[in-house]
Scaffold this motif. Structure first.
Motif, mmCIF file in Angstrom:
data_model
loop_
_atom_site.group_PDB
_atom_site.id
_atom_site.type_symbol
_atom_site.label_atom_id
_atom_site.label_comp_id
_atom_site.label_asym_id
_atom_site.label_seq_id
_atom_site.Cartn_x
_atom_site.Cartn_y
_atom_site.Cartn_z
ATOM 1 N N LEU A 4 0.858 -1.179 0.000
ATOM 2 C CA LEU A 4 0.000 0.000 0.000
ATOM 3 C C LEU A 4 0.897 1.233 0.000
ATOM 4 O O LEU A 4 1.748 1.394 0.886
ATOM 5 N N VAL A 5 0.725 2.108 -0.988
ATOM 6 C CA VAL A 5 1.531 3.314 -1.131
ATOM 7 C C VAL A 5 0.638 4.531 -0.929
ATOM 8 O O VAL A 5 -0.398 4.659 -1.582
ATOM 9 N N ILE A 6 1.037 5.430 -0.025
ATOM 10 C CA ILE A 6 0.305 6.673 0.234
ATOM 11 C C ILE A 6 1.152 7.823 -0.274
ATOM 12 O O ILE A 6 2.266 8.049 0.204
ATOM 13 N N SER A 7 0.635 8.545 -1.273
ATOM 14 C CA SER A 7 1.431 9.607 -1.892
ATOM 15 C C SER A 7 0.564 10.461 -2.799
ATOM 16 O O SER A 7 -0.512 10.040 -3.243
ATOM 17 N N SER A 8 1.031 11.686 -3.088
ATOM 18 C CA SER A 8 0.487 12.413 -4.231
ATOM 19 C C SER A 8 0.823 11.601 -5.477
ATOM 20 O O SER A 8 1.728 10.757 -5.455
ATOM 21 N N TYR A 9 0.127 11.859 -6.580
ATOM 22 C CA TYR A 9 0.281 10.984 -7.741
ATOM 23 C C TYR A 9 -0.129 11.743 -8.999
ATOM 24 O O TYR A 9 -0.993 12.633 -8.942
ATOM 25 N N PRO A 10 0.502 11.427 -10.135
ATOM 26 C CA PRO A 10 0.088 12.065 -11.384
ATOM 27 C C PRO A 10 -1.409 11.794 -11.632
ATOM 28 O O PRO A 10 -1.930 10.783 -11.179
ATOM 29 N N PRO A 11 -2.095 12.715 -12.310
ATOM 30 C CA PRO A 11 -1.552 13.867 -13.063
ATOM 31 C C PRO A 11 -1.279 15.119 -12.244
ATOM 32 O O PRO A 11 -1.012 16.167 -12.825
ATOM 33 N N ARG A 12 -1.359 15.054 -10.906
ATOM 34 C CA ARG A 12 -0.978 16.231 -10.113
ATOM 35 C C ARG A 12 0.453 16.629 -10.478
ATOM 36 O O ARG A 12 1.324 15.779 -10.612
ATOM 37 N N HIS A 13 0.685 17.921 -10.623
ATOM 38 C CA HIS A 13 2.020 18.427 -10.933
ATOM 39 C C HIS A 13 2.840 18.452 -9.652
ATOM 40 O O HIS A 13 2.814 19.418 -8.894
ATOM 41 N N CYS A 14 3.571 17.396 -9.404
ATOM 42 C CA CYS A 14 4.274 17.238 -8.137
ATOM 43 C C CYS A 14 5.446 16.294 -8.344
ATOM 44 O O CYS A 14 5.279 15.175 -8.842
ATOM 45 N N GLY A 15 6.647 16.747 -7.953
ATOM 46 C CA GLY A 15 7.827 15.909 -8.111
ATOM 47 C C GLY A 15 7.750 14.642 -7.281
ATOM 48 O O GLY A 15 8.200 13.576 -7.718
ATOM 49 N N ILE A 16 7.180 14.746 -6.082
ATOM 50 C CA ILE A 16 7.055 13.552 -5.241
ATOM 51 C C ILE A 16 6.081 12.568 -5.869
ATOM 52 O O ILE A 16 6.306 11.356 -5.855
ATOM 53 N N GLY A 17 5.000 13.078 -6.442
ATOM 54 C CA GLY A 17 4.058 12.203 -7.122
ATOM 55 C C GLY A 17 4.696 11.482 -8.297
ATOM 56 O O GLY A 17 4.463 10.287 -8.510
ATOM 57 N N ARG A 224 4.187 26.015 -8.641
ATOM 58 C CA ARG A 224 3.429 24.825 -8.260
ATOM 59 C C ARG A 224 2.208 25.177 -7.430
ATOM 60 O O ARG A 224 1.090 24.779 -7.729
ATOM 61 N N GLN A 225 2.408 25.938 -6.365
ATOM 62 C CA GLN A 225 1.314 26.391 -5.513
ATOM 63 C C GLN A 225 1.296 27.915 -5.551
ATOM 64 O O GLN A 225 2.273 28.557 -5.164
ATOM 65 N N PRO A 226 0.189 28.519 -6.021
ATOM 66 C CA PRO A 226 0.155 29.976 -6.230
ATOM 67 C C PRO A 226 0.019 30.759 -4.927
ATOM 68 O O PRO A 226 -0.918 31.529 -4.732
ATOM 69 N N LEU A 231 4.280 33.546 -6.114
ATOM 70 C CA LEU A 231 3.926 34.438 -7.217
ATOM 71 C C LEU A 231 4.829 35.662 -7.249
ATOM 72 O O LEU A 231 5.245 36.107 -8.324
ATOM 73 N N SER A 232 5.145 36.197 -6.069
ATOM 74 C CA SER A 232 6.057 37.334 -6.002
ATOM 75 C C SER A 232 7.443 36.942 -6.502
ATOM 76 O O SER A 232 8.104 37.708 -7.233
ATOM 77 N N TYR A 233 7.886 35.752 -6.122
ATOM 78 C CA TYR A 233 9.191 35.282 -6.575
ATOM 79 C C TYR A 233 9.214 35.134 -8.098
ATOM 80 O O TYR A 233 10.189 35.529 -8.755
ATOM 81 N N ALA A 234 8.149 34.567 -8.671
ATOM 82 C CA ALA A 234 8.100 34.370 -10.124
ATOM 83 C C ALA A 234 8.162 35.707 -10.857
ATOM 84 O O ALA A 234 8.837 35.835 -11.888
ATOM 85 N N ARG A 235 7.464 36.715 -10.327
ATOM 86 C CA ARG A 235 7.504 38.043 -10.966
ATOM 87 C C ARG A 235 8.909 38.636 -10.919
ATOM 88 O O ARG A 235 9.406 39.168 -11.923
ATOM 89 N N ALA A 236 9.544 38.538 -9.764
ATOM 90 C CA ALA A 236 10.896 39.089 -9.635
ATOM 91 C C ALA A 236 11.876 38.335 -10.530
ATOM 92 O O ALA A 236 12.763 38.944 -11.156
#
Length: 334
Positions: A4-17, A224-226, A231-236
């Motif tokens: 049994l694996v508990i994790s985020s999973y595609p298609p979620r945009h997540c490196g761990i998934g 990844r998470q807005p 968002l401020s970092y992306a603008r800069a």
């Protein structure tokens, strides 16, 4: 074996998934029966909301019929920001899973930073859950950090990050550049991943400028998470990239296939992280044969390979960029 694996999973945009999906594919190819418990936006076999301890309570109900239970753990996946009651419930859920199923494996993808208030209920309960579990890490530095943060003695196992990396597309450098519409010659440095202050991509841009813009630097990624911070970092970062000659920012989510193509096209993959413990992106570059410049934070230096170069200061990164462009350093997939 039933797992049994508990994790985020595609298609979620997540490196761990993505990491979990590759690991599940490997386990299934070895003949194991694997059931994935994921958030509703993942393609798991069982889907439940991931906040408030609900995935762990669901896993506790299912665990008796499995030979192995594996939790892919990173606080942001399970803990709701600024929600103290929900955080306590999350820790209680994980504690209940480890109580119902001793030996539950928890793969720590990010070592927790030192809790400022270790006596807080969510931290105390999480500490108890960790003490009951079989903890897995990508580096000894992560294990040591968790020991210090939670005042535990941990006899954890080290899992090479490359074990959970699946290459989606292999191509030579010339083929990759052709697919991306990039000039076939010239030194290409690459930063790629989610846009967040912890990634430190602005360090690479400023170092590239100080090195005299030696070739081309491309930053590829998306938020990844807005959150306001992201968002401020992306603008800069966008403004900085536009101001520095030879630097481009390619914004947008990149599929695994395109991510691998960008890495294959690059002469050097630059990871200028300010905070990180391990990196699936670095493992991908190593599997694809592209050398990397790796910031010595967390367990990153431990993960670096023989072809990679580790830097500790911005000045060392400037020197690496300058020296590489001058010698025409190339990856092994020309």
């Amino acid at each position: 074996m039933r797992i049994l694996v508990i994790s985020s999973y595609p298609p979620r945009h997540c490196g761990i998934g993505s990491y979990a999906a590759a690991d599940v594919e490997r386990l299934r190819s070895e003949g194991h029966e694997v059931v994935v418990l994921s958030p509703p936006d993942g393609d798991g076999d069982v889907r439940v909301p991931f906040f408030g301890g609900r995935p762990f309570l669901a896993a506790a109900r299912l665990a008796a019929s499995f030979d192995r239970v594996l939790v892919h753990f990173e606080p942001g996946l399970y803990y709701r920001r600024r929600a103290p009651v929900s955080k306590v419930m999350t820790s209680l859920g994980l504690w209940w899973l480890t109580r119902r199923r001793p030996g539950t494996e928890i793969l720590i993808h990010e070592a927790a930073r030192r809790p400022r208030l270790l006596w807080r209920p969510d931290h105390l309960v999480l500490r108890s859950a960790f003490a009951r579990a079989n903890l897995l890490f990508h580096s000894d530095r992560e294990r040591e950090a968790l020991e210090r943060a939670y005042r535990l003695h941990v006899e954890g196992s080290i899992v090479p990050h490359a074990d959970g990396v699946r290459i989606a597309r292999r191509s030579s450098r010339s083929e990759a550049r052709s697919m991306l519409g990039i000039e076939p010659t010239g030194c290409l440095f690459l930063c790629a991943g989610f846009l967040h202050p912890a990634k430190g991509y602005e360090r690479a841009v400023r170092a590239f400028q100080q090195a005299g813009s030696p070739g081309r630097l491309v930053v590829v990624g998306s938020v990844r998470q807005p959150t306001p911070e992201a968002l401020s970092y992306a603008r800069a970062l966008r403004d900085l990239c536009e101001a520095v000659p030879g630097v481009s920012l390619v914004e947008g989510y990149v599929s695994d296939e395109d991510f691998d193509t960008w890495i294959a096209a690059a002469d050097v993959f630059v990871l200028p992280y300010r905070r990180a413990w391990s990196s699936g992106a670095l493992a991908r570059a190593q599997k694809l044969g592209t050398p990397a410049f790796v910031a010595a934070v967390g367990g990153m230096a431990e993960q670096a390979g023989q072809k990679d170069a580790v830097f500790r200061t911005d000045g060392e990164l400037v020197e690496l960029l300058h020296r590489t462009s001058g010698t025409g350093m190339l990856a092994s997939n020309p």
